[in-house]
Every structure is written in structure tokens, then in C-alpha cells.
Design an enzyme around this catalytic site. Structure first.
Site, PDB file in Angstrom:
ATOM      1  N   CYS A 298     -15.367 -29.716 -14.712  1.00  0.00           N
ATOM      2  CA  CYS A 298     -15.350 -30.235 -16.073  1.00  0.00           C
ATOM      3  C   CYS A 298     -13.929 -30.247 -16.632  1.00  0.00           C
ATOM      4  CB  CYS A 298     -16.278 -29.378 -16.925  1.00  0.00           C
ATOM      5  SG  CYS A 298     -16.523 -30.103 -18.523  1.00  0.00           S
TER       6      CYS A 298
ATOM      7  N   GLY B 250       8.746 -23.961   5.297  1.00  0.00           N
ATOM      8  CA  GLY B 250       8.980 -25.189   4.533  1.00  0.00           C
ATOM      9  C   GLY B 250       8.906 -26.471   5.325  1.00  0.00           C
TER      10      GLY B 250
ATOM     11  N   GLU C 165       9.345 -18.970   9.338  1.00  0.00           N
ATOM     12  CA  GLU C 165       7.998 -18.537   8.952  1.00  0.00           C
ATOM     13  C   GLU C 165       7.233 -19.662   8.258  1.00  0.00           C
ATOM     14  OE1 GLU C 165       8.927 -15.142   6.404  1.00  0.00           O
ATOM     15  OE2 GLU C 165       9.470 -16.502   4.780  1.00  0.00           O
ATOM     16  N   PRO C 166       6.936 -20.738   8.963  1.00  0.00           N
ATOM     17  CA  PRO C 166       6.189 -21.829   8.335  1.00  0.00           C
ATOM     18  C   PRO C 166       4.706 -21.502   8.188  1.00  0.00           C
ATOM     19  CG  PRO C 166       7.065 -22.482  10.500  1.00  0.00           C
ATOM     20  CD  PRO C 166       7.215 -21.006  10.381  1.00  0.00           C
ATOM     21  N   GLY C 167       4.067 -22.202   7.269  1.00  0.00           N
ATOM     22  CA  GLY C 167       2.622 -22.103   7.120  1.00  0.00           C
ATOM     23  C   GLY C 167       2.002 -23.476   7.296  1.00  0.00           C
ATOM     24  N   ARG C 168       2.374 -24.378   6.374  1.00  0.00           N
ATOM     25  CA  ARG C 168       1.820 -25.730   6.369  1.00  0.00           C
ATOM     26  C   ARG C 168       1.907 -26.405   7.733  1.00  0.00           C
ATOM     27  NH1 ARG C 168       1.905 -28.726   1.776  1.00  0.00           N
ATOM     28  NH2 ARG C 168       3.490 -27.330   0.965  1.00  0.00           N
TER      29      ARG C 168
ATOM     30  N   TYR D  47      -3.156 -24.594   2.338  1.00  0.00           N
ATOM     31  CA  TYR D  47      -3.187 -24.527   0.876  1.00  0.00           C
ATOM     32  C   TYR D  47      -4.394 -25.276   0.308  1.00  0.00           C
ATOM     33  CZ  TYR D  47       1.526 -22.981   1.903  1.00  0.00           C
ATOM     34  OH  TYR D  47       2.606 -22.311   2.427  1.00  0.00           O
TER      35      TYR D  47
HETATM   36  N1  LLP Z   1       7.726 -18.054   3.335  1.00  0.00           N
HETATM   37  C1  LLP Z   1       7.674 -17.801   2.022  1.00  0.00           C
HETATM   38  C2  LLP Z   1       8.399 -16.652   1.483  1.00  0.00           C
HETATM   39  C3  LLP Z   1       6.932 -18.643   1.176  1.00  0.00           C
HETATM   40  O1  LLP Z   1       6.885 -18.392  -0.129  1.00  0.00           O
HETATM   41  C4  LLP Z   1       6.231 -19.742   1.735  1.00  0.00           C
HETATM   42  C5  LLP Z   1       5.447 -20.618   0.882  1.00  0.00           C
HETATM   43  C6  LLP Z   1       6.305 -19.954   3.128  1.00  0.00           C
HETATM   44  C7  LLP Z   1       7.078 -19.097   3.900  1.00  0.00           C
HETATM   45  C8  LLP Z   1       5.585 -21.060   3.835  1.00  0.00           C
HETATM   46  O2  LLP Z   1       5.952 -22.309   3.384  1.00  0.00           O
HETATM   47  P1  LLP Z   1       5.437 -23.600   4.176  1.00  0.00           P
HETATM   48  O3  LLP Z   1       6.000 -23.544   5.547  1.00  0.00           O
HETATM   49  O4  LLP Z   1       3.937 -23.555   4.202  1.00  0.00           O
HETATM   50  O5  LLP Z   1       5.940 -24.737   3.391  1.00  0.00           O
HETATM   51  N2  LLP Z   1       0.752 -24.292  -2.596  1.00  0.00           N
HETATM   52  C9  LLP Z   1       1.844 -25.163  -2.219  1.00  0.00           C
HETATM   53  C10 LLP Z   1       2.776 -24.504  -1.251  1.00  0.00           C
HETATM   54  C11 LLP Z   1       3.337 -23.226  -1.822  1.00  0.00           C
HETATM   55  C12 LLP Z   1       4.094 -22.471  -0.799  1.00  0.00           C
HETATM   56  C13 LLP Z   1       4.575 -21.166  -1.312  1.00  0.00           C
HETATM   57  N3  LLP Z   1       5.355 -20.469  -0.385  1.00  0.00           N
HETATM   58  C14 LLP Z   1       1.273 -26.460  -1.651  1.00  0.00           C
HETATM   59  O6  LLP Z   1       0.050 -26.607  -1.611  1.00  0.00           O
HETATM   60  O7  LLP Z   1       2.013 -27.369  -1.332  1.00  0.00           O
END
Ligand code: LLP
Length: 413
Positions: A335, A224, A265-268, A364
């Protein structure tokens, strides 16, 4: 100032677009590695480990970088599990947070040896009743959510995710009665957290409920971590967050065995700023009240603006030195009237053929892309020092349609 300005040079992106065509995702390897190292350094010396949320960007070349940086994978589908296993990671470094998983997926996950993180009582019961199950992690709903949009707030008590707090003692009893172990406790409060204090509070809740689970070996606080998308967005204060988190973690760790671990566990955080989507302006249209720049991409390649009203900075690379004196709305080629990538942006007066960069699109972006309107997907390029490596080839319109016909079993006469 957009992240783009710090990472890519306009001239280089222009050359890349010339060589590989548009629409094109371009990622900078060094930026991804720097984000990894910044996070690791902030928690250095602590019993903290990191997983990469594969859903942010699952190109296998990027997964490899994350593996090299010492990250395991956070996965949320059996498909992501398989991808992780095939790319490099050993199963014990793959964390699988299920969400309405099927029995077949559970069976496959158990066989693969990954760490299963279970988010409902009913699934926990079926897991414990399975002869092959031994141990798992459980996901708690902390009743504290956050996120850049209500659609990505996962921790509020009404969200579909996680097991209710008051059921945690029952989970422990269930495990004991089946001779199984709950070795992990997890939460994820949402994506693009606005108030880091919310994550800190949720971490406190998680630790409070950890007391009911006698076999715990790790606690996972989810992801997050936000990134700044817009001028004026405060960058996430990693050092300040790490200081608060350290206190919560170390107070708990004092009562634990030395092998106990805490995860994020970040992604973004890792990939968003490392990527841009390059697109060509193919139509300039004055509708009276609105001036549109029509592009060769759209919501099928970058869904975030349409789905969450998300802001991505846009730069006209063909005129990046000229003053931004004209108001444009950037439209996609899908469209749907909602296919708007950016509204009322001040850009230099632009022309057909100009190259635009949609910034901070490395997370994403591609993973949420689709074939809507039967469009082809963008290609992807990874920039590493002086080299530009094609990491997803472009499919032609013909190939895209042929693939569709063959996948549907359609016999052409
Ligand atoms: N862990 C779990 C269980 C999650 O569901 C998620 C994201 C993450 C980690 C990673 O979250 P992050 O660090 O990337 O914020 N499509 C949306 C984001 C949806 C994220 C869903 N879960 C966007 O484009 O903003």
C-alpha cells in the site's frame, strides 16, 4: 538479452512455480559457482583471496556454496558474524567490517576471534583499550567513491564510512602506544561500480597509506563489481580489471613478505545473476494512461526499484515466445504508490494468472525483504542440475501473523 534467458528455461521455472508457489526466489547453483570460478581464475597465481559479502544473499545454503568455493565471509553486523560462524567458516575467515558498532558487539566480536575491521577513530581507541584486543584491520575512506546510485557510494570523502586518510599515521601511533597491531587495511568504494578505474585509483591510495602501518599482513580492496541489469549495460570486463589490479598489487607485493595477502570482497558479482523472483499477475488494470500488471509481490520482497530506481528485466514466462507489443508498468501489492517494480516495459499482452520473472534478483533481493504491510516473506528454491531444493519454506499468512503476535508478547483472548 537478460541474464535469465541464459540461465533458466521458462518451462522449468513454470514447473517450479507450480510446485512451490509464488512469490518465490529461485537461484541457480551452477551460475553462482561459475561466477566464483571466473573471479578466481582472473586472479590465478596472484596472492589474492576472496571473501563473499554475506549481505548480498545470506541464505545458509548459499553461504555453504561460497564456503565450498573457498571464500571466507565479509560481514557487516554481529548477526552476520554469528551466521557465518554457525554455517561453516572458522573465525579467521570471517572479516567483520563494523559500522557504528556497540561496545557489546565489539566485546562479542573479540571473543569470537573474527577479524575486526574498524571504521572510526573513536572505535579504534575503545578497541585498543580493551584488555582482550590484540590486532585489527582498519577501514580507510579513500575520498574516491563510485556505485550504481549515490546511496551506495561509500568511498566519497563525505560518506559515513572509513577513517580519514590524514588520520592513518595517528592510527599507527595509537596502536603502538597500546602495544597492539594493525594487521589489515581496507576500503570499499561502493556497490555496482560504474568506472573500474575509480577502484584502481582507490587501490593506489590504499597502498600509499599502507606505508604508515608497519604490521600489515593484508590489504582488502572491498567489493563493488557490477553486473549488467539492462540491455546495453556493458558487462564488467573482469580480465581488463584484473590486469590493471595485478599491476597495482604486484608492485606492492614485491616489497612484502611472501605470506602477504590482498583481498576482494564482492557480493553482487556472485549471486545477482543467479536469481529470479517469480511472481503471479493477479490484476490487470487500465488506468487510462498507464496499464498496470498487479503482482503478488512488491517492494517488501524486492526493494531495489523503489529505493534506487534500480532496473530489473521482467519476463512474462507464460508468454515468453510472444512479441512484446504492449506497454506495462509492473506494480506490487504494497500500500504505497511507490511500490512499482518496473515502469513502461514492453511485454506480450498479459493476463491475470500469468507468471512473471523479475530477473537478476539473486543479490540484495531476499536480504532486503521485510514484513511491511505484515506480509509474509517469499519462499526460496535452489536449483542444482535436475533437482530443485526448497531452501526457505513459505510461511502462511496465519503463521506470519501468529509469529508477530507472539514476538510482541500479545496475549490473544
Ligand atoms: N564490502 C563492504 C564493506 C560493503 O559495504 C559491501 C556492500 C560489499 C563489500 C559488497 O558490495 P557488492 O560487491 O555487492 O557491490 N543494497 C544495495 C547494495 C548495497 C551494498 C552495501 N555494501 C543494492 O541493492 O544495490
Amino acid at each position: 538479452m537478460t541474464a535469465f534467458n541464459k540461465i533458466f528455461e521458462a518451462a522449468r521455472l513454470t514447473r517450479i512455480a507450480g510446485e512451490f508457489g509464488t512469490p518465490l526466489y529461485v537461484y541457480d547453483e551452477q551460475t553462482i559457482r561459475t561466477q566464483c570460478r571466473n573471479l578466481k581464475n582472473a586472479f590465478e597465481g596472484l596472492p589474492v583471496r576472496f571473501l563473499y559479502a554475506v549481505k548480498a544473499n545470506d541464505n545458509p545454503h548459499i553461504l555453504t556454496i561460497m564456503h565450498e568455493e573457498g571464500m571466507g565471509y565479509d560481514t557487516v553486523s554481529y548477526e552476520e558474524v554469528l551466521l557465518g560462524l554457525r554455517v561453516k567458516s572458522d573465525p579467521r575467515q570471517i572479516f567483520y567490517t563494523e559500522n557504528n558498532m556497540t561496545d557489546q558487539e565489539m566485546e562479542a566480536a573479540i571473543r569470537s576471534g573474527v577479524i575486526l575491521n574498524i571504521g572510526s577513530m573513536s572505535r579504534l581507541k575503545s578497541f585498543f583499550s580493551h584488555p582482550g584486543s590484540r590486532e585489527c584491520s582498519i577501514r580507510l575512506n579513500p575520498g574516491i567513491g563510485d556505485g550504481h546510485h549515490h546511496k551506495v557510494d561509500t568511498g566519497n570523502r563525505d560518506s559515513k564510512f572509513g577513517i580519514r586518510k590524514d588520520l592513518i599515521p595517528e592510527c599507527a601511533r595509537l596502536a603502538a602506544s597500546h602495544g597492539r597491531k594493525i594487521t589489515g587495511l581496507h576500503l570499499h568504494i561502493g556497490s555496482g561500480i560504474r568506472k573500474p578505474e575509480n577502484l584502481i585509483s582507490a587501490m593506489g591510495v590504499l597502498i600509499e597509506y599502507a606505508q604508515y602501518l608497519p604490521d600489515l599482513q593484508f590489504i582488502n580492496f572491498g567489493g563493488g563489481m557490477p553486473i549488467p541489469y539492462q540491455e546495453g549495460d556493458e558487462p564488467f570486463d573482469l580480465a581488463a580489471f584484473a590486469m590493471l589490479a595485478e599491476k597495482v598489487i604486484m608492485d606492492d607485493y614485491m616489497k612484502r613478505d611472501s605470506g602477504f595477502r590482498y583481498y576482494f570482497e564482492p557480493g553482487r558479482w556472485f549471486t545477482a545473476q543467479a536469481g529470479v523472483l517469480l511472481t503471479r499477475v493477479n490484476t490487470v488494470k487500465d488506468q487510462g494512461n498507464v496499464s498496470y500488471l498487479g503482482t503478488d509481490t512488491g517492494l517488501h520482497h524486492i526493494l531495489r526499484p523503489a529505493l534506487y530506481d534500480a532496473y530489473h528485466a521482467v519476463v512474462n514466462l507464460s508468454r515468453h515466445d510472444a512479441p512484446g507489443n504492449t506497454l506495462y508498468t509492473i506494480a506490487g501489492n504494497i500500500c504505497e504508490s511507490g511500490d512499482i517494480l518496473a515502469t513502461d516495459r514492453k511485454l506480450p499482452e498479459s493476463a491475470e494468472g500469468d507468471l512473471l520473472a523479475i530477473c537478476d534478483a539473486g543479490a540484495y533481493g531476499m536480504t532486503m525483504a521485510s514484513h511491511y504491510n505484515r506480509r509474509a516473506l517469499p519462499a526460496e528454491v535452489l536449483v542444482n542440475g535436475d533437482t530443485n531444493i526448497l531452501i526457505r519454506r513459505r510461511m502462511s499468512a496465519g503463521e506470519t501473523v501468529d509469529r508477530h503476535l507472539s514476538d510482541t508478547g500479545f496475549q490473544q483472548n
